[in-house]
Design a protein around this motif. Structure first.
Motif, PDB file in Angstrom:
ATOM      1  N   ARG A  66       0.916  -1.256   0.092  1.00 23.92           N
ATOM      2  CA  ARG A  66       0.029   0.031  -0.102  1.00 23.92           C
ATOM      3  C   ARG A  66       0.924   1.213  -0.195  1.00 23.92           C
ATOM      4  N   TYR A  67       2.128   1.205   0.785  1.00 22.73           N
ATOM      5  CA  TYR A  67       2.891   2.366   0.821  1.00 22.73           C
ATOM      6  C   TYR A  67       3.473   2.623  -0.496  1.00 22.73           C
ATOM      7  N   LEU A  68       4.071   1.556  -1.038  1.00 26.03           N
ATOM      8  CA  LEU A  68       4.781   1.526  -2.266  1.00 26.03           C
ATOM      9  C   LEU A  68       3.726   2.048  -3.501  1.00 26.03           C
ATOM     10  N   TYR A  69       2.480   1.653  -3.337  1.00 26.34           N
ATOM     11  CA  TYR A  69       1.554   2.049  -4.233  1.00 26.34           C
ATOM     12  C   TYR A  69       1.562   3.650  -4.207  1.00 26.34           C
ATOM     13  N   ALA A  70       1.270   4.087  -3.064  1.00 25.94           N
ATOM     14  CA  ALA A  70       1.240   5.611  -2.831  1.00 25.94           C
ATOM     15  C   ALA A  70       2.613   6.422  -3.142  1.00 25.94           C
ATOM     16  N   GLU A  71       3.531   5.884  -3.002  1.00 27.92           N
ATOM     17  CA  GLU A  71       4.998   6.436  -3.246  1.00 27.92           C
ATOM     18  C   GLU A  71       5.067   6.378  -4.785  1.00 27.92           C
ATOM     19  N   LEU A  72       4.741   5.523  -5.696  1.00 26.02           N
ATOM     20  CA  LEU A  72       4.994   5.387  -7.093  1.00 26.02           C
ATOM     21  C   LEU A  72       3.899   6.240  -7.584  1.00 26.02           C
ATOM     22  N   LEU A  73       2.705   6.489  -7.245  1.00 25.54           N
ATOM     23  CA  LEU A  73       1.648   7.485  -7.657  1.00 25.54           C
ATOM     24  C   LEU A  73       2.309   8.847  -7.406  1.00 25.54           C
ATOM     25  N   GLY A  74       2.811   9.154  -6.329  1.00 24.89           N
ATOM     26  CA  GLY A  74       3.345  10.398  -5.783  1.00 24.89           C
ATOM     27  C   GLY A  74       4.598  10.903  -6.803  1.00 24.89           C
ATOM     28  N   ALA A  75       5.519   9.803  -7.277  1.00 24.42           N
ATOM     29  CA  ALA A  75       6.707   9.953  -8.126  1.00 24.42           C
ATOM     30  C   ALA A  75       5.967  10.411  -9.505  1.00 24.42           C
ATOM     31  N   TYR A  76       4.913   9.632  -9.787  1.00 28.27           N
ATOM     32  CA  TYR A  76       4.302   9.609 -11.183  1.00 28.27           C
ATOM     33  C   TYR A  76       3.842  11.151 -11.190  1.00 28.27           C
ATOM     34  N   ALA A  77       3.170  11.407 -10.427  1.00 31.08           N
ATOM     35  CA  ALA A  77       2.302  12.813 -10.277  1.00 31.08           C
ATOM     36  C   ALA A  77       3.266  13.721 -10.307  1.00 31.08           C
ATOM     37  N   ALA A  78       4.361  13.719 -10.080  1.00 36.53           N
ATOM     38  CA  ALA A  78       5.410  14.948 -10.236  1.00 36.53           C
ATOM     39  C   ALA A  78       6.106  15.159 -11.766  1.00 36.53           C
TER      40      ALA A  78
END
Length: 295
Positions: A112-124
């Motif tokens: 779950r944490y990694l999913y959030a992290e990847l989404l945040g990096a993608y959003a940048a």
């Protein structure tokens, strides 16, 4: 630290049967858990996609499907050559398979944490800013999981919420980010006291939340606290940055002499420390301020 051994992943074709599938899933899982080896992320992804294609949506291979999707997320996060979409799509699918998931709590939380992290990096990446909101949502779910996971410390639980607040701010949901950061600050003060360097990020974030909401006067005390902490730690990099931020804020609040004073102090501190590169930037910033003031 011993040098890591490099291995070659040679499979990447469809398994011949379920027994071979399970064996290859176990082998890949072992590789990901072994810190003594390294391998091509591209080859690992090709192998995992071959395994994922074989599994399909078979109910009798649901456990293996979860493992494969989790590993795709982890491999994506470790390789700069793989597109974020590989991991995001796999983990999004994994999040639809939570019912009956009996994998260790730490693994489920990590996904779950990694999913959030990847989404945040993608959003940048320009054009993908809409993913900040989804990242914040997933960090929020991870935070709730962390509250019931003994493997996390209170500091780590606060850290997940701090990341959630950052993504909320990036999604322009400033009020929610501010409220959450106040909670993070309270947690941090309970753990470390009110003057610990570990509080500087959340204090800075609170100032940014307030500034974005147009509550600039209320932002200043948080910057004052960060500057005091940095001074106590002899952290010149943070000190000079906070002097700049306070100078900008003072100018925005109409306190021109204060703004000049902060900028001059920044220059003096950097000159005394022999920080030539930062000094040049500080002098340029001061000249820009004088032009804005009209001097």
């Amino acid at each position: 630290m011993a040098e890591r051994a490099t291995i070659v992943i040679e499979e990447q074709v469809a398994p011949t049967d379920d027994a071979q599938l399970r064996k290859r899933v176990a082998v890949m899982s072992g590789r990901l858990e072994d810190d003594s080896i390294q391998f091509s992320g591209t080859d690992a992804m090709a192998e995992l996609k071959a395994l994922r294609a074989y599994v399909g949506k078979r109910d009798d291979l649901l456990s293996e499907r979860r493992q494969i999707l989790s590993m795709i997320g982890r491999v994506t996060s470790r390789s700069s050559l793989l597109p974020f979409e590989d991991g995001i799509d796999a983990l999004a699918e994994l999040m639809t398979l939570t019912e009956g998931d009996d994998r260790p709590a730490g693994r489920r939380l990590g996904d779950r944490y990694l999913y959030a992290e990847l989404l945040g990096a993608y959003a940048a990446i320009p054009g993908n800013s809409a993913s900040h909101a989804l990242s914040a949502e997933q960090y929020g779910k991870a935070a709730l999981m962390a509250d019931h996971y003994d493997g996390y410390s209170d500091d780590q639980r606060a850290g997940v919420r701090q990341k959630q607040a950052f993504e909320l701010h990036e999604a322009k949901r400033y009020e929610e980010a501010y409220a959450l950061n106040l909670d993070v600050l309270a947690r941090g003060e309970k753990i470390y006291g009110k003057s610990h360097p570990n509080l500087t990020t959340v204090l800075t974030n609170l100032a940014q939340n307030l500034h974005a909401m147009g509550r600039k006067q209320e932002a200043e005390p948080y910057l004052v606290r960060v500057l005091a902490i940095a001074e106590a730690e002899n952290d010149l990099e943070t000190v000079q940055d906070l002097l700049f931020q306070r100078g900008v804020l003072a100018y925005e609040l109409g306190r021109k002499e204060d703004a000049k004073s902060f900028m001059v102090t920044r220059i003096d501190r950097l000159r005394a420390a022999g920080e030539e590169a930062r000094l040049a930037t500080a002098e340029e910033d001061y000249e820009e301020l004088l032009q804005r003031i009209g001097e």
